[in-house]
Scaffold this motif. Structure first.
Motif, mmCIF file in Angstrom:
data_model
loop_
_atom_site.group_PDB
_atom_site.id
_atom_site.type_symbol
_atom_site.label_atom_id
_atom_site.label_comp_id
_atom_site.label_asym_id
_atom_site.label_seq_id
_atom_site.Cartn_x
_atom_site.Cartn_y
_atom_site.Cartn_z
ATOM 1 N N ARG A 245 -4.385 -14.991 4.914
ATOM 2 C CA ARG A 245 -2.993 -15.406 4.766
ATOM 3 C C ARG A 245 -2.022 -14.492 5.500
ATOM 4 N NH1 ARG A 245 -1.734 -16.180 -1.194
ATOM 5 N NH2 ARG A 245 -3.960 -15.862 -1.384
ATOM 6 N N PHE A 246 -2.261 -13.189 5.383
ATOM 7 C CA PHE A 246 -1.294 -12.262 5.978
ATOM 8 C C PHE A 246 -1.192 -12.435 7.495
ATOM 9 C CE2 PHE A 246 -0.067 -7.993 7.492
ATOM 10 C CZ PHE A 246 1.235 -8.046 7.046
ATOM 11 N N ILE B 168 0.510 -15.686 8.343
ATOM 12 C CA ILE B 168 1.968 -15.712 8.193
ATOM 13 C C ILE B 168 2.629 -14.952 9.325
ATOM 14 C CG2 ILE B 168 3.835 -14.822 6.752
ATOM 15 C CD1 ILE B 168 2.150 -15.605 4.344
ATOM 16 N N PHE C 277 5.431 -16.916 16.151
ATOM 17 C CA PHE C 277 5.562 -18.181 16.853
ATOM 18 C C PHE C 277 6.983 -18.725 16.693
ATOM 19 C CE2 PHE C 277 5.411 -22.826 16.275
ATOM 20 C CZ PHE C 277 5.078 -23.197 17.572
ATOM 21 N N LEU C 278 7.456 -18.680 15.467
ATOM 22 C CA LEU C 278 8.805 -19.182 15.185
ATOM 23 C C LEU C 278 9.845 -18.363 15.942
ATOM 24 C CD1 LEU C 278 8.932 -20.120 11.411
ATOM 25 C CD2 LEU C 278 9.145 -21.604 13.392
ATOM 26 N N LEU D 249 9.800 -19.339 19.540
ATOM 27 C CA LEU D 249 10.352 -20.681 19.667
ATOM 28 C C LEU D 249 11.878 -20.636 19.541
ATOM 29 C CD1 LEU D 249 8.795 -23.316 19.976
ATOM 30 C CD2 LEU D 249 9.283 -23.775 17.582
ATOM 31 N N MET E 130 13.441 -19.215 22.606
ATOM 32 C CA MET E 130 13.394 -20.209 23.671
ATOM 33 C C MET E 130 14.457 -21.280 23.448
ATOM 34 S SD MET E 130 9.985 -22.202 24.674
ATOM 35 C CE MET E 130 10.237 -23.891 25.117
ATOM 36 N N ALA E 131 14.511 -21.760 22.204
ATOM 37 C CA ALA E 131 15.458 -22.822 21.896
ATOM 38 C C ALA E 131 16.878 -22.345 22.123
ATOM 39 C CB ALA E 131 15.285 -23.274 20.449
ATOM 40 N N LYS F 294 17.513 -22.116 25.857
ATOM 41 C CA LYS F 294 17.470 -23.390 26.581
ATOM 42 C C LYS F 294 18.613 -24.307 26.153
ATOM 43 C CE LYS F 294 14.212 -27.143 27.192
ATOM 44 N NZ LYS F 294 13.052 -27.713 26.558
ATOM 45 N N ASP F 295 18.709 -24.537 24.874
ATOM 46 C CA ASP F 295 19.674 -25.533 24.408
ATOM 47 C C ASP F 295 20.731 -24.958 23.486
ATOM 48 O OD1 ASP F 295 18.778 -27.663 25.768
ATOM 49 O OD2 ASP F 295 17.353 -28.307 24.239
ATOM 50 N N ARG F 296 20.742 -23.668 23.362
ATOM 51 C CA ARG F 296 21.677 -23.003 22.460
ATOM 52 C C ARG F 296 21.530 -23.507 21.020
ATOM 53 N NH1 ARG F 296 27.332 -23.083 25.173
ATOM 54 N NH2 ARG F 296 26.789 -25.220 25.608
ATOM 55 N N HIS F 297 20.301 -23.500 20.540
ATOM 56 C CA HIS F 297 20.072 -23.817 19.135
ATOM 57 C C HIS F 297 20.197 -22.526 18.345
ATOM 58 C CE1 HIS F 297 18.688 -27.883 19.616
ATOM 59 N NE2 HIS F 297 17.969 -27.496 20.626
ATOM 60 N N MET G 8 21.074 -22.008 15.400
ATOM 61 C CA MET G 8 20.731 -22.056 13.985
ATOM 62 C C MET G 8 19.375 -21.399 13.722
ATOM 63 S SD MET G 8 20.771 -25.410 11.649
ATOM 64 C CE MET G 8 22.293 -26.171 12.041
ATOM 65 N N LEU G 9 18.419 -21.787 14.568
ATOM 66 C CA LEU G 9 17.074 -21.255 14.397
ATOM 67 C C LEU G 9 17.042 -19.764 14.687
ATOM 68 C CD1 LEU G 9 14.657 -22.793 13.534
ATOM 69 C CD2 LEU G 9 13.950 -22.995 15.894
ATOM 70 N N ALA H 92 16.026 -28.691 13.488
ATOM 71 C CA ALA H 92 16.820 -27.761 14.273
ATOM 72 C C ALA H 92 16.608 -27.954 15.772
ATOM 73 C CB ALA H 92 16.490 -26.324 13.863
ATOM 74 N N LEU H 93 15.412 -28.420 16.155
ATOM 75 C CA LEU H 93 15.090 -28.484 17.585
ATOM 76 C C LEU H 93 15.438 -29.824 18.220
ATOM 77 C CD1 LEU H 93 11.650 -26.687 17.837
ATOM 78 C CD2 LEU H 93 13.883 -25.832 18.521
ATOM 79 N N ALA I 3 1.031 -11.442 1.539
ATOM 80 C CA ALA I 3 1.753 -10.723 2.580
ATOM 81 C C ALA I 3 2.621 -9.632 1.972
ATOM 82 C CB ALA I 3 2.612 -11.695 3.371
ATOM 83 N N TRP J 150 8.156 -31.691 23.393
ATOM 84 C CA TRP J 150 9.552 -31.253 23.455
ATOM 85 C C TRP J 150 9.702 -30.074 24.404
ATOM 86 C CZ3 TRP J 150 11.529 -26.420 21.983
ATOM 87 C CH2 TRP J 150 12.916 -26.315 22.027
#
Lengths: 228, 314, 541
Positions: free
Chosen positions: A5-6, A9, A15-16, A19, A22-23, A26-29, A31-32, B25-26, B131, B241
């Motif tokens: 799990r560790f 996570i 990864f997030l 992402l 990148m977001a 690229k698109d000025r997201h 929020m993420l 969000a994406l 974790a 995407w």
């Protein structure tokens, strides 16, 4: 599964983060991206908590104070936007230090939202209340914080700061409309809530400061808790 | 009581909701957003959360609607000028962007509404216990204390009324002061008792070595299948995407929506992702209905309560 | 079994045996466990093999749900999931916890919580179990169940158990060895029957307060040749006591009639029996019956859809009486007091008080009353809330401090006082309101026998000043001994009431241990003193 799990996570988090970066580029997201940044802000303190050797009494103390802060929303349910949560967190931080303050604030936000409903505001609340505790803890030995007026002023400031932080996630969803006008509009719309928060902070701190710090100090002395 | 999607392994639920948030969000694409919104609302209804949905709706509409309104007022980018307001151009692009952001926010609210019902505390804690064991332990302890403190606060409120301490009477100043006196009684009492809690933890070996976690969740075949399906159906739209499919370009100049083969694949896969839990939920409801018709023709449906803070713990 | 007055060092001794909880301080001497010194024991063995259960069921629980709480100890010791799973399954089966497994802990009753605490400790498979007054916060039914569980563990698993307890009737007969601790000194360490016979020889009243009723009756009645001729026979339980008493009666040449009908039906109240509290027992009923507070057809429920906790309840409290309201768990005893003290409003019916009368309420937990830093401040603020003039408040406080023996501790923090002192302080605070009626919720819970006698003395003093007192309690012995009237609350209303003699002698199960022992011979005798009086009447005939 448990052993996996560790790393799992961690991988997902990385990864997030990638992402989001990148977001955002690229698109000025934003929020993420903002969420990832929040995570990065919350992580170090919690990592330290994990690493640190905590006595069972200290852990219980943190849990009790978090739960008290969360429960303190109840007796004032009849009075809108009068919530002593910030004041309780700041006083706890004043007595037990920055790290404890941050954790109490963040956990209080998380736990109270289990009952009041989690939402996109949860991490922001955790951050805002955590920071309220952290900053109080950092500044608790400064000369003006030792004075009553200084502490009250600080509480007043945090009333507004809290509201402003909570506005961010809203503003961030409109990256293109970002202008001082929008900021002003958002902050003007929340002004009265923030003011009420700030004033009630001052009031609660003024009422609590003597009694609560002496209660907390008594326990600290009696049981030698959380010495930094 | 849990059934359907709620009864599944926490990993499935967490993956699903994380995916939903990520997509919300994406993917700034009206079709995808509406699909997701409808999908989540369908899940909510199937989970019997219609009442919760209705109760929260005014707030959500207000929050999301204000975004739709504010964006064109403050953002003036875009080529298609609709009209001028206070000498400021209101552009089609800004209006559209505002509407899309409204959809995004609405979707996020709905996702959290469903999340609050599906991912109960112990599921959330399960995911983080490995974790961050200490943080998880701390949070669980705080969660345990809340109903206890509520009950204590109730008792304290009753008793302290004898000495004139009453939050429901007097000036605002007095009420606030009294409220804090009640909290102080609670604080002193609870801290005193908490030391016993600490002793009881120590007596049972807390802090001797790294904790393991006991869990009541078992990953069964249905869970694995669902996980696998979710991962595959989620990765396809994500990869597409990244490759540039399914984007709706508004700024600097709105482009017409394209819907080609790539988009079709992306959309199908996306629909699958969004609807898997609703499908599971629906299937279970259907099974119960049919089995009840067969076994107990006269049985009436029973309501299941959920845990909530508003009900006093007496 | 450890026994002795509160504050005598029982808890400290138990904590010396549990390494993790050994109090800070200076000490000498060695504690050995299985040949090793306690300090030299590996941490994991010390935690697992020596288990400890404490007094307060709520304060020991750490986690939010039952299964989580059960697993807590095993998680601490790092057991692999498979081991935890099978142990938990076994324990849930043994304790019948399966239906509760997924419940949040706050939905459990006090007795269930304490069983959960025990089970959680047992999951570590301890060889030695330490219990610090584990049943003091439980009602009698739950307490008996808890003690039965301990008895089973002891008999079936041969587990070593060290328990400190005030509930002697149930525990003492089960004990192999009894340690009497007073002021930190071990006064006696022997099997229970030996302790009783020794107490008889030494005529030590303090020790006798800790004997079960059967043993005390045995010691009180004049010794008889043939019962003492059987060495080692000393009654500890009701069954043994009853058998012995029948032999005793038969052996007395003329004998108390075995049928029981001819026994003295009414016992003179003014019994001239030597005893430390005889003058506060069974006082005269007040001559004029002046009603002070009455509930008329009161119906109460907590929630709109909830069940009716009180249902068309009628009850009147007269001047100068001590009314004991008995009843099972959840019968609504506390709610009745809340309604009488007007903390909550009934949905139907009303509470009528004589004009100018206030009712003071003392909750089970005195901590609810404290919000200041010293006992004196608490009293002063309470006096201000009661609108007493400053000089009058000062006089009143010093008077109360004297009556309640609080003079020494007025400057202490209320939380640093002993349980009994906290109760007295809270009572003193209530008294500042000058109530004519005092409503007490389980005042004897957790008090040791000597403290109970002292508390009863205090109540008698207040009554002599014209106050009337209502006590809700589980404590049958206390009610039988000190109340002037008893009432039974069942299913939301008062189903029986009367003088203690009439009330208890008409009950079959719900009565004092003495009554259960002697009911065939003396149906109206509730206390040892009653029996003694009957004996004197018989002897002087």
């Amino acid at each position: 599964m448990a052993r996996l799990r560790f790393p799992l996570i961690m991988a997902v988090a990385l990864f997030l983060a990638g992402l989001a970066l990148m977001a955002a580029l690229k698109d000025r997201h934003y929020m993420l991206l903002s969420l990832v940044l929040l995570g990065a802000a919350l992580l170090p303190v919690f990592l330290r908590l994990e690493r640190r050797r905590l006595e069972s009494r200290e852990l219980v103390l943190l849990a009790v104070l978090s739960a008290i802060a969360a429960v303190s929303r109840i007796p004032f349910a009849a009075l809108p936007s009068v919530k002593p949560v910030s004041a309780i967190i700041m006083l706890s931080a004043y007595v037990f230090g920055a790290e404890a303050g941050f954790i109490i604030g963040a956990v209080a936000a998380l736990v109270s939202n289990i009952y009041f409903g989690q939402g996109p505001w949860t991490p922001w609340q955790m951050f805002a209340w955590g920071m309220a505790g952290l900053s109080t803890g950092w500044l608790r030995n400064s000369w003006w914080m030792r004075k009553r007026a200084g502490m009250l002023l600080f509480g007043f400031l945090w009333g507004f700061l809290f509201g402003w932080i909570m506005n961010i996630w809203y503003i961030i969803s409109l990256p293109d409309a970002f202008s001082w006008g929008l900021v002003a509009a958002a902050y003007a719309s929340s002004f009265y809530f923030d003011l009420a928060h700030a004033v009630s902070n001052v009031f609660f701190l003024a009422v609590l400061a003597g009694g609560w710090t002496s209660v907390l100090e008594r326990f600290r002395r009696k049981y030698g808790l959380l010495k930094e | 009581m849990s059934s359907g999607f709620r009864a599944m392994h926490p990993a499935v639920a967490l993956l699903y909701y994380a995916g939903l948030l990520l997509f919300a969000a994406l993917l700034m694409h009206p079709l995808f957003l509406i699909t997701e919104l409808v999908g989540v609302m369908l899940l909510l209804l199937l989970q019997g959360q219609g009442k919760q949905l209705l109760r929260g709706l005014p707030f959500y509409l207000l929050m999301a609607g204000s975004v739709a309104l504010l964006n064109p007022l403050f953002s003036h980018r875009g080529a298609h000028i609709l009209f001028y307001l206070w000498d400021q151009p209101v552009t089609l692009e800004a209006v559209l962007y505002g509407l899309i952001m409204m959809l995004v926010l609405l979707t996020i609210f709905m996702v959290f509404l469903s999340y609050n019902y599906t991912v109960t505390t112990d599921k959330f804690m399960y995911a983080f216990a490995a974790a961050a064991p200490k943080t998880a332990l701390l949070t669980l302890m705080a969660i345990r204390f809340i109903p206890l403190f509520q009950r204590r606060l109730h008792e304290i409120t009753m008793i302290q009324r004898f000495r004139g301490i009453d939050v429901s009477k007097g000036s605002l100043r007095k009420r606030m002061r009294d409220g804090m006196t009640l909290m102080k009684v609670l604080l002193t009492w609870s801290l005193e008792e908490a030391l016993q809690t600490g002793d009881s933890m120590k007596a049972r070996g807390y802090g001797i070595r790294r904790r393991t976690t006991y869990s009541t969740f078992v990953l069964d075949r249905l869970d694995t299948t669902a996980l696998l399906l979710l991962v595959i159906s989620g990765l396809i739209p994500l990869i597409l995407w990244m490759l540039g499919y399914g984007t709706f370009e508004i700024y600097p100049r709105m482009r017409p929506l394209v819907f080609g083969g790539g988009e079709a694949l992306m959309y199908t896969s996306f629909c699958l992702f969004v609807l898997i839990p609703a499908g599971l939920e629906g299937k279970e409801i259907w099974l119960w209905r049919s089995s009840r018709r067969k076994a107990y023709p006269s049985a009436t449906p029973e309501l299941n309560g959920t845990r909530s803070m508003s009900s006093p713990s007496q | 079994m450890l026994m002795g007055p509160s504050g005598g060092g029982k808890t400290t001794l138990l904590r010396q045996l549990k390494r993790e909880l050994t109090p800070v301080g200076t000490g000498s001497g060695i504690v050995r466990y299985a040949g090793l010194t306690l300090a030299g024991l590996p941490a994991e063995r010390a935690a697992a093999e020596i288990g400890m259960v404490f007094q307060n069921p709520d304060a020991q629980i750490v986690m939010d749900t039952v299964w989580h709480e059960l697993a807590f100890g095993m998680e601490n010791l790092g057991y692999p999931p498979q081991v935890m799973r099978s142990r938990l399954a076994e324990m849930a089966g043994l304790f019948g916890l399966e239906p509760l497994l997924y419940k949040p802990v706050h939905e459990l009753s006090g007795g269930q919580k304490q069983l959960l605490n025990l089970a959680s400790v047992l999951l570590l498979q301890p060889k030695l179990l330490l219990l610090d007054e584990p049943t003091s916060q439980l009602d009698p039914v739950a307490a008996r169940e808890f003690i039965q569980t301990l008895h089973r563990l002891n008999e079936e698993m041969s587990m070593t158990i060290i328990i400190s307890e005030h509930r002697l009737e149930e525990v003492l007969p089960l004990a192999d060895r009894v340690l009497l601790i007073e002021n930190g000194v071990l006064k006696a360490a022997c099997p229970p029957r030996e302790l009783v016979s020794r107490a008889g020889e030494e005529q030590a009243l303090a020790v006798q307060a800790y004997m079960p009723t059967a043993a005390r009756l045995y010691l009180e009645l004049p010794a008889q040749e043939n019962s003492l001729s059987r060495p080692g026979f000393i009654p500890l339980t009701v069954r043994e006591g009853r058998r012995w008493l029948h032999d005793y009666a038969a052996a007395a040449s003329l004998g108390l009639p075995g049928s029981g009908v001819a026994g003295p039906a009414c016992i003179p109240a003014a019994a001239l029996v030597p005893g430390d509290d005889s003058e506060i027992m069974h006082p005269h009923k007040p001559d004029k019956k002046l009603p002070l507070l009455s509930a008329k057809e009161v119906t109460f429920r907590y929630e709109k859809e909830g069940r009716e906790v009180l249902r068309k309840l009628n009850l009147t409290l007269y001047q100068g009486e001590l009314l004991a309201v008995l009843g099972g768990n959840g019968a609504g005893k506390s709610t009745l007091l809340h309604v009488l003290s007007r903390m909550v409003k009934p949905q139907r019916g009303k509470v009528v008080a004589a004009p100018g009368i206030t009712a003071g309420f003392l909750a089970q937990n005195p901590l609810l009353y404290f919000s200041y830093d010293t006992a004196r401040e608490e009293l002063q603020h309470m006096a201000a809330a009661a609108r007493l003039a400053p000089d009058e408040a000062g006089r009143e406080i010093s008077r109360l401090a004297e009556v309640f023996e609080l003079g020494q501790v007025l400057e202490n923090h209320p939380h640093d006082l002993s349980g009994g002192q906290q109760q007295k302080l809270a009572l003193a605070m209530v008294m500042l309101l000058k109530p004519a009626v005092l409503l007490l919720d389980e005042p004897t819970k957790g008090l040791d026998p000597a403290a109970k006698v002292r508390f009863a003395g205090l109540l008698a003093l207040l009554r002599s000043q014209g106050m009337s007192i209502a006590v809700v309690t589980h404590d049958v012995e206390f009610a039988a001994r000190y109340a002037s009237r008893c009432a039974l609350l069942f299913d939301g209303s008062i189903t029986a009431e009367g003088s203690p003699e009439a009330f208890f002698s008409s009950n079959y199960f719900y009565t004092t241990a003495v009554n259960r022992m002697v009911r065939d011979l003396l149906p109206a005798a509730l206390t040892i003193e009653d029996v003694m009086t009957a004996w004197h009447v018989y002897a002087s005939r």
